[in-house]
Scaffold this active site. Structure first.
Site, PDB file in Angstrom:
ATOM      1  N   CYS A 103       0.807  -1.209   0.000  1.00  0.00           N
ATOM      2  CA  CYS A 103       0.000   0.000   0.000  1.00  0.00           C
ATOM      3  C   CYS A 103       0.852   1.276   0.000  1.00  0.00           C
ATOM      4  CB  CYS A 103      -0.987  -0.031   1.162  1.00  0.00           C
ATOM      5  SG  CYS A 103      -2.351   1.138   1.010  1.00  0.00           S
ATOM      6  N   HIS A 104       0.891   2.004   1.108  1.00  0.00           N
ATOM      7  CA  HIS A 104       1.659   3.245   1.211  1.00  0.00           C
ATOM      8  C   HIS A 104       3.109   3.025   1.657  1.00  0.00           C
ATOM      9  CE1 HIS A 104      -2.343   5.070   1.020  1.00  0.00           C
ATOM     10  NE2 HIS A 104      -1.737   6.212   0.727  1.00  0.00           N
TER      11      HIS A 104
END
Length: 184
Positions: A103-104
């Protein structure tokens, strides 16, 4: 089995931590939670999970671990504002040991300046940042490039877990566990 550093702080994406962590433990891997302050309890952004930090990023060495796991959410953005986690990530990637990113998590890799020439995926809002860091962004559920395993989002977790466990198996693991045992 492998000793995995989990680099994490408040506002991590709950399921991006809990599901891989459960699978890693079930496969026999040991997780050590690394954050800003040892003993601190951090919470997922959905308040479904909490984690106690075992070691501060400023007090760990890449030699203590066989792999690095970075859950997404807002945690990577918060961590990249501090030198110790960024340096830990930089050293981990350059060590050649597995780095598991979802994800991030690429935000930390971007700040560590280790993405030039690499292939990686992540949450769509960081795609341009990944490209600006000199990497090739690939919009796929899982991307494996050398020691980097990356995924985009919670829907990709099954593929992320499968690729991560394969990378941990290929890496052999266990060396850091022996080093840690000698230190105790």
């Amino acid at each position: 089995m492998s000793r995995i550093a989990v680099l994490i702080t408040n506002m991590f994406e709950d399921v991006e931590y809990t599901e891989p962590a459960k699978a890693f433990r079930e496969a026999g891997h040991d997780l050590v939670h690394v954050g800003l302050t040892a003993g601190e309890t951090v919470h997922g952004k959905r308040e479904l999970a909490e984690v106690t930090i075992d070691r501060a990023a400023s007090d760990v060495s890449v030699d203590d671990f066989d792999a690095l796991f970075i859950p997404g959410g807002y945690s990577p953005d918060k961590l990249r504002a501090h030198d110790a986690p960024v340096e830990f990530v930089r050293k981990f990637v350059t060590s050649g040991k597995p780095v598991l990113s979802i994800c991030h998590a690429p935000q930390l890799l971007i700040n560590a300046q280790v993405l030039r020439g690499r292939k990686i995926t992540g949450w769509k809002s960081v795609a341009q940042d990944i490209k600006n860091a000199g990497a090739e962004y690939i919009d796929r559920e899982v991307v494996v490039d050398g020691n980097l395993v990356s995924s985009r989002q919670p829907d990709d977790i099954p593929a992320f877990i499968e690729a991560s466990l394969a990378k941990l198996k290929d890496a052999g693991g266990g060396k850091a566990k022996a080093v840690a045992a000698e230190q105790h």
